[in-house]
Design a protein around this motif. Structure first.
Motif, PDB file in Angstrom:
ATOM      1  N   ARG A  36     -10.787  -3.599   5.255  1.00  0.00           N
ATOM      2  CA  ARG A  36     -10.361  -3.721   3.852  1.00  0.00           C
ATOM      3  C   ARG A  36     -11.478  -4.193   2.926  1.00  0.00           C
ATOM      4  O   ARG A  36     -11.262  -4.314   1.722  1.00  0.00           O
ATOM      5  CB  ARG A  36      -9.155  -4.656   3.741  1.00  0.00           C
ATOM      6  CG  ARG A  36      -7.876  -4.021   4.299  1.00  0.00           C
ATOM      7  CD  ARG A  36      -6.658  -4.851   3.991  1.00  0.00           C
ATOM      8  NE  ARG A  36      -5.433  -4.161   4.359  1.00  0.00           N
ATOM      9  CZ  ARG A  36      -4.730  -3.380   3.551  1.00  0.00           C
ATOM     10  NH1 ARG A  36      -5.132  -3.202   2.307  1.00  0.00           N
ATOM     11  NH2 ARG A  36      -3.640  -2.796   3.959  1.00  0.00           N
TER      12      ARG A  36
ATOM     13  N   PRO B 208      -8.054   2.208   3.001  1.00  0.00           N
ATOM     14  CA  PRO B 208      -7.283   1.419   2.032  1.00  0.00           C
ATOM     15  C   PRO B 208      -7.760   1.536   0.587  1.00  0.00           C
ATOM     16  O   PRO B 208      -7.000   1.260  -0.336  1.00  0.00           O
ATOM     17  CB  PRO B 208      -7.444  -0.021   2.538  1.00  0.00           C
ATOM     18  CG  PRO B 208      -7.767   0.113   3.986  1.00  0.00           C
ATOM     19  CD  PRO B 208      -8.582   1.355   4.097  1.00  0.00           C
TER      20      PRO B 208
ATOM     21  N   ASP C 122       0.828  -1.211   0.000  1.00  0.00           N
ATOM     22  CA  ASP C 122       0.000   0.000   0.000  1.00  0.00           C
ATOM     23  C   ASP C 122       0.859   1.256   0.000  1.00  0.00           C
ATOM     24  O   ASP C 122       0.520   2.265  -0.633  1.00  0.00           O
ATOM     25  CB  ASP C 122      -0.921   0.012   1.224  1.00  0.00           C
ATOM     26  CG  ASP C 122      -2.163  -0.850   1.026  1.00  0.00           C
ATOM     27  OD1 ASP C 122      -2.255  -1.525  -0.029  1.00  0.00           O
ATOM     28  OD2 ASP C 122      -3.031  -0.843   1.911  1.00  0.00           O
TER      29      ASP C 122
ATOM     30  N   GLY D 255      -4.783   3.724   5.627  1.00  0.00           N
ATOM     31  CA  GLY D 255      -4.875   2.290   5.833  1.00  0.00           C
ATOM     32  C   GLY D 255      -5.938   1.853   6.823  1.00  0.00           C
ATOM     33  O   GLY D 255      -6.951   2.516   7.033  1.00  0.00           O
TER      34      GLY D 255
END
Length: 591
Positions: free
Chosen positions: A275, A209, A119, A186
């Motif tokens: 996520r 994310p 990421d 994130g």
């Protein structure tokens, strides 16, 4: 004084009203009655305001259209995405002090798993396109971005402590410099968005994310002194068209994300909530990235995902046919089996053919998704590493049921035996949790016996940390005392080290192929690398045969494959004597 809040393209903007602030007359008039400006009630007032209604209409007609404001927004679904040739205009409404006029230096800090490393590389690729510069020195940064982990409470505490340090740094920033901007990206951004914005007043940007594409716009908003957040989860975002920029140009290895999100819904796990749901990256874009890495000299690629072996690419019509993939024997899922799509074994096949001299690994798989085709490929292809991460989480069937893992202890062990029969010499690693909800001493002893029975080469063992939003948080009691968790954790780690040392000792006297990574951290006179099983191997940095005849002797360098005879072992490291440089295809005949 209450903040003024609004939503723009999925972004939360917050700005406090200055003292004496009032709405522009036209907006105040519109808001005071709820009628439109075309109403005769307001015509006279508008004319008296200077310029009149007609002048205001002209300003509206000549201003930026709604499409202008939407171009920078991160789309929730692919069908809403703008064409590639839709150029983004300069955001003049955000002010003139932009990155284009004064490039900002960004400092990226990564916490957590390999997915967060990937990421970070995706984030940097996006920011680099927008004119940002990268710095490795915190004191030089104009923008500090933390790519965060939320899997355990300890990981989040680390971030909160870091934020306190950074906000102190921000408050001491010289007024002669542009204001320092701090961003949280994130999983932690996704889980604690409101708390971060409201509690940490000096955090400027929060991005989940699936919102990294939106970072340039979020940072542009932050340049105006506002807080900006985008934590929308997507059903299709895979960053397939974003080629990550490696953080180290000299690295011999790289991570390639093949899917994002998870559908397994294990009761302890926060990942589906931070996520999102599973979606797989198109195989064509994966192959393109692997080829690019090969061209750059990268010698090892790890395919990444929360559940890599449930990979299912439906991006092309020819992939859509086919029945659901069978599960491993004795395994089940909480979701309905999915039909169609190009599966993980086919992806492994294609990736391994890109460069036969590039090692391929994958993590993290779920034990339920291991068809025999995967093991057959791993056996046949020298560049598919004979190493499998097989998360167990517990050795107790009762605890596994509470975790919603979809298998029993017996089914897990049967799979272990099948893997070892299919791949002789395979290296196994695992994840284990100490002190899950309701775990008794008998359950704990079952996990200890699993460690002794399987004899993992590598294990990641943690004390249980309850996370909000998970099924365990809503349905179970975190009833194992913290001191008991710590004690059980210590016992599991001691048993693992004992068994791993024994398992690694089996390599003594054998020759292994080691990919050189660089100098050993503990001794500059030694080199360090990893064998096929992903175990660290240390050997002397001396001249060795180059494998191409007389006069080819030289010291090994990062990226070289070296044959090493193993002479000693511990629970984490092997030591050996270098023999000569080699290739994967050459060494397959005798290793």
């Amino acid at each position: 004084m209450q903040p003024w809040q609004c939503i723009l393209g999925g972004t939360r903007l917050l700005r406090r009203r200055p003292a004496g602030w009032t709405l522009p007359l036209a907006l105040r008039t519109l808001g005071s009655t709820g009628h439109s400006l075309d109403s005769g009630t307001h015509t006279e007032g508008a004319k008296q305001s200077g310029g009149g209604l007609e002048a205001f209409r002209v300003k509206l007609a000549t201003g930026p259209p709604m499409q202008h404001f939407l171009r920078g927004a991160a789309p929730a679904q692919e069908s809403h995405r703008l064409p590639d040739d839709a150029k983004e205009d300069a955001a003049h409404y955000l002010g003139t002090d932009t990155v284009a006029e004064a490039p900002r230096k960004v400092y990226l800090e990564t916490y957590g798993c390999q997915m967060n490393v990937n990421d970070t590389e995706i984030t940097w690729s996006i920011l680099q396109r927008s004119g940002y510069l990268r710095t490795s020195r915190l004191e030089e940064a104009d923008v500090i971005l933390l790519v965060t982990c939320s899997i355990r409470e300890k990981a989040e505490r680390t971030i909160w402590n870091r934020l306190r340090h950074l906000t102190a740094l921000k408050s001491k920033r010289s007024s002669a410099l542009v204001p320092l901007r701090i961003g949280i990206l994130g999983c932690m951004a996704e889980r604690l968005k409101e708390k971060i914005l409201d509690q940490e007043k000096m955090v400027d940007v929060v991005a989940g994310p699936d919102a990294y594409r939106d970072l340039p716009r979020l940072l542009a908003v932050a340049e105006t002194g506002q807080q900006a957040a985008n934590v929308l989860l997507s059903l299709d975002e895979t960053y397939a068209d974003v080629l990550p920029v490696q953080t180290s140009t000299s690295s011999t290895s790289a991570f390639v994300s093949i899917m994002r999100g998870c559908d397994n819904m294990c009761s302890y796990c926060i990942v589906p909530f931070t996520r999102g749901r599973e979606r797989s990256r198109p195989v064509a874009s994966i192959l393109q990235e692997v080829q690019l890495l090969s061209d750059q000299g990268v010698k090892e690629v790890t395919l990444l995902g929360q559940n890599v072996n449930s990979y299912r690419d439906t991006s092309e019509v020819q992939f859509l046919s086919g029945a659901p993939a069978p599960l491993s024997r004795g395994f089940s899922t909480v979701y309905k089996p999915k039909a169609g799509g190009l599966r993980f074994a086919a992806l492994l096949d294609r990736v391994s053919l890109v460069d036969p001299e590039m090692r391929i690994r994958f993590t993290s798989p779920h034990p339920k998704d291991f068809p025999d085709e995967v093991f057959q490929l791993m056996r046949e292809r020298p560049n598919l590493c004979k190493q499998i991460h097989l998360p167990a989480q517990s050795g107790s069937t009762r605890v596994l049921e509470a975790m919603r893992r979809g298998y029993t202890r017996e089914a897990y062990l049967e799979l272990v035996h099948h893997i070892r029969a299919s791949l002789p010499g395979v290296s196994l690693s695992s994840d284990l949790i100490a002190g899950f909800c309701g775990e008794t001493e008998a359950d704990h002893q079952q996990t200890i016996s699993l460690l002794r029975q399987v004899r993992y080469n590598v294990a990641f063992i943690f004390a249980y940390s309850m996370r909000q939003k998970t099924r365990a948080f809503h349905r179970l009691q975190d009833d194992v005392p913290s001191e008991v968790k710590v004690q059980r954790l210590k016992e599991l780690m001691a048993v693992f080290r004992e068994e791993a040392a024994s398992a690694n000792a089996a390599a003594v006297g054998h020759t292994q192929v080691v990919l050189v990574e660089g100098p050993s951290r503990r001794s500059p006179s030694d080199l360090c690398g990893r064998n096929d099983g992903n175990i660290k191997v240390i050997f002397p940095d001396v001249e060795i045969d180059g494998g191409s005849g007389p006069g080819s002797a030289a010291k090994a360098k990062p990226g070289d494959y070296v044959l090493v005879e193993i002479c000693s072992a511990s629970s984490q490291t092997l030591r050996g004597i270098p023999l000569r440089r080699t290739t994967l295809r050459e060494s397959a005949a005798f290793c």
